[in-house]
Design a protein around this motif. Sequence first.
Motif, mmCIF file in Angstrom:
data_model
loop_
_atom_site.group_PDB
_atom_site.id
_atom_site.type_symbol
_atom_site.label_atom_id
_atom_site.label_comp_id
_atom_site.label_asym_id
_atom_site.label_seq_id
_atom_site.Cartn_x
_atom_site.Cartn_y
_atom_site.Cartn_z
ATOM 1 N N THR A 193 0.830 -1.210 0.000
ATOM 2 C CA THR A 193 0.000 0.000 0.000
ATOM 3 C C THR A 193 0.870 1.268 0.000
ATOM 4 O O THR A 193 0.523 2.265 -0.636
ATOM 5 C CB THR A 193 -0.951 0.017 1.210
ATOM 6 N N PHE A 194 1.986 1.200 0.698
ATOM 7 C CA PHE A 194 2.921 2.331 0.696
ATOM 8 C C PHE A 194 3.453 2.583 -0.716
ATOM 9 O O PHE A 194 3.467 3.717 -1.196
ATOM 10 C CB PHE A 194 4.083 2.078 1.650
ATOM 11 N N ASN A 195 3.912 1.527 -1.370
ATOM 12 C CA ASN A 195 4.508 1.681 -2.701
ATOM 13 C C ASN A 195 3.530 2.279 -3.708
ATOM 14 O O ASN A 195 3.917 3.097 -4.548
ATOM 15 C CB ASN A 195 5.012 0.329 -3.215
ATOM 16 N N LYS A 196 2.271 1.851 -3.656
ATOM 17 C CA LYS A 196 1.275 2.367 -4.595
ATOM 18 C C LYS A 196 1.061 3.867 -4.400
ATOM 19 O O LYS A 196 1.016 4.633 -5.359
ATOM 20 C CB LYS A 196 -0.052 1.616 -4.427
ATOM 21 N N LEU A 197 0.917 4.273 -3.138
ATOM 22 C CA LEU A 197 0.686 5.691 -2.838
ATOM 23 C C LEU A 197 1.940 6.521 -3.114
ATOM 24 O O LEU A 197 1.863 7.619 -3.692
ATOM 25 C CB LEU A 197 0.251 5.841 -1.383
ATOM 26 N N TYR A 198 3.085 5.998 -2.749
ATOM 27 C CA TYR A 198 4.355 6.705 -2.973
ATOM 28 C C TYR A 198 4.597 6.922 -4.473
ATOM 29 O O TYR A 198 4.986 8.017 -4.897
ATOM 30 C CB TYR A 198 5.491 5.888 -2.360
ATOM 31 N N ASP A 199 4.362 5.873 -5.262
ATOM 32 C CA ASP A 199 4.543 5.982 -6.716
ATOM 33 C C ASP A 199 3.587 7.010 -7.303
ATOM 34 O O ASP A 199 3.955 7.774 -8.205
ATOM 35 C CB ASP A 199 4.322 4.619 -7.371
ATOM 36 N N LEU A 200 2.355 7.044 -6.807
ATOM 37 C CA LEU A 200 1.374 8.018 -7.292
ATOM 38 C C LEU A 200 1.851 9.441 -7.017
ATOM 39 O O LEU A 200 1.808 10.307 -7.911
ATOM 40 C CB LEU A 200 0.024 7.785 -6.608
ATOM 41 N N TYR A 201 2.326 9.694 -5.798
ATOM 42 C CA TYR A 201 2.810 11.030 -5.443
ATOM 43 C C TYR A 201 4.020 11.429 -6.280
ATOM 44 O O TYR A 201 4.089 12.538 -6.814
ATOM 45 C CB TYR A 201 3.193 11.076 -3.960
ATOM 46 N N LEU A 202 4.956 10.494 -6.397
ATOM 47 C CA LEU A 202 6.231 10.825 -7.029
ATOM 48 C C LEU A 202 6.143 10.890 -8.549
ATOM 49 O O LEU A 202 6.674 11.826 -9.170
ATOM 50 C CB LEU A 202 7.284 9.792 -6.619
ATOM 51 N N ASN A 203 5.456 9.906 -9.171
ATOM 52 C CA ASN A 203 5.504 9.784 -10.626
ATOM 53 C C ASN A 203 4.251 10.237 -11.368
ATOM 54 O O ASN A 203 4.313 10.513 -12.567
ATOM 55 C CB ASN A 203 5.800 8.332 -11.006
ATOM 56 N N LYS A 204 3.124 10.315 -10.670
ATOM 57 C CA LYS A 204 1.886 10.740 -11.326
ATOM 58 C C LYS A 204 1.508 12.169 -10.950
ATOM 59 O O LYS A 204 1.322 13.029 -11.804
ATOM 60 C CB LYS A 204 0.731 9.790 -10.968
ATOM 61 N N ASN A 249 7.138 13.036 2.719
ATOM 62 C CA ASN A 249 6.401 12.962 3.990
ATOM 63 C C ASN A 249 5.858 11.557 4.238
ATOM 64 O O ASN A 249 5.906 11.044 5.364
ATOM 65 C CB ASN A 249 5.247 13.967 3.993
ATOM 66 N N LEU A 250 5.339 10.938 3.173
ATOM 67 C CA LEU A 250 4.803 9.583 3.295
ATOM 68 C C LEU A 250 5.897 8.599 3.676
ATOM 69 O O LEU A 250 5.700 7.742 4.547
ATOM 70 C CB LEU A 250 4.145 9.157 1.977
ATOM 71 N N LYS A 251 7.054 8.727 3.037
ATOM 72 C CA LYS A 251 8.159 7.813 3.310
ATOM 73 C C LYS A 251 8.646 7.961 4.757
ATOM 74 O O LYS A 251 8.920 6.965 5.427
ATOM 75 C CB LYS A 251 9.320 8.042 2.353
ATOM 76 N N GLU A 252 8.738 9.178 5.237
ATOM 77 C CA GLU A 252 9.178 9.422 6.607
ATOM 78 C C GLU A 252 8.179 8.802 7.597
ATOM 79 O O GLU A 252 8.577 8.172 8.587
ATOM 80 C CB GLU A 252 9.320 10.932 6.869
ATOM 81 N N GLN A 253 6.907 8.986 7.279
ATOM 82 C CA GLN A 253 5.854 8.428 8.136
ATOM 83 C C GLN A 253 5.900 6.898 8.146
ATOM 84 O O GLN A 253 5.796 6.272 9.198
ATOM 85 C CB GLN A 253 4.484 8.906 7.653
ATOM 86 N N PHE A 254 6.086 6.331 6.967
ATOM 87 C CA PHE A 254 6.109 4.885 6.861
ATOM 88 C C PHE A 254 7.334 4.300 7.569
ATOM 89 O O PHE A 254 7.238 3.314 8.288
ATOM 90 C CB PHE A 254 6.119 4.464 5.393
ATOM 91 N N ASP A 255 8.505 4.931 7.372
ATOM 92 C CA ASP A 255 9.746 4.454 7.991
ATOM 93 C C ASP A 255 9.688 4.486 9.510
ATOM 94 O O ASP A 255 10.279 3.650 10.194
ATOM 95 C CB ASP A 255 10.936 5.290 7.504
ATOM 96 N N GLU A 256 8.947 5.468 10.063
ATOM 97 C CA GLU A 256 8.820 5.575 11.512
ATOM 98 C C GLU A 256 8.052 4.389 12.103
ATOM 99 O O GLU A 256 8.283 3.990 13.237
ATOM 100 C CB GLU A 256 8.083 6.870 11.876
#
Length: 230
Positions: free
Chosen positions: A201-212, A221-228
């Motif tokens: 679920t992280f990868n799908k949302l992250y890819d949408l933010y970054l590439n779409k 922000n999403l990556k920092e939240q997920f890594d925590e």
Amino acid sequence: MKNVYLILLFSFFSVSAQTNFEKGQKMMEQKKYGEAKPFLENSIKENRKDYKAIDYLGEIAIYSQNWDEAIACGKKLIIAFPKNADYWYKYGGAMGLKAKSVNKFKALGMIDDVENAFLTAAKLDSKHIEARWALVMFYTELPGIVGGSESKAQKYANELSSISKVDGYLAKGYIDSYFNRYANAEINYLKAYEIGHSKTTFNKLYDLYLNKLKDKQKAINLKEQFDEKV
């Protein structure tokens, strides 16, 4: 000391008594597909109805991108087990992968068979997630002129929702993203992420933010939240 000899002797005979199938299965568990194949082929020579070995060979064929061999294995399995949803799904998947690798004219001749295999799997098992995902992707990516249909894709996305809310939101997000409805895709992917908090679920949302959406800050922000939370 005698007990030690007996243990060693028993271990020796246990290993040497392994069947071709057992050796092949062990290699499959270790993902040593090339080493597994000859054992599984020998197992089928000994017993043409060794369907588990045929199933494994189909998996190896997919891994090796040998679509014709994968299709042949799949066909044997659905003939022997016409009510097995997994086998219909794998058969459809093998045909679908071949269709993507051949010219468009030849691929068109395979569409009905691919669709039928996935529909059969979904009909046989009302909770078969993979078959419904395949149908979502099939109807979304296929041009309307040859059978594609967003309404049909949404139907199977809704069915996924009733089985797994995460998969349902991911499927709806996938459809929205495919048709460039990125704001709607974000809503669905966010819901999937909030429920699942998984790598998928992280990868799908992250890819949408970054590439779409091209919103690098949201991606960070999403990556920092997920890594925590990992």
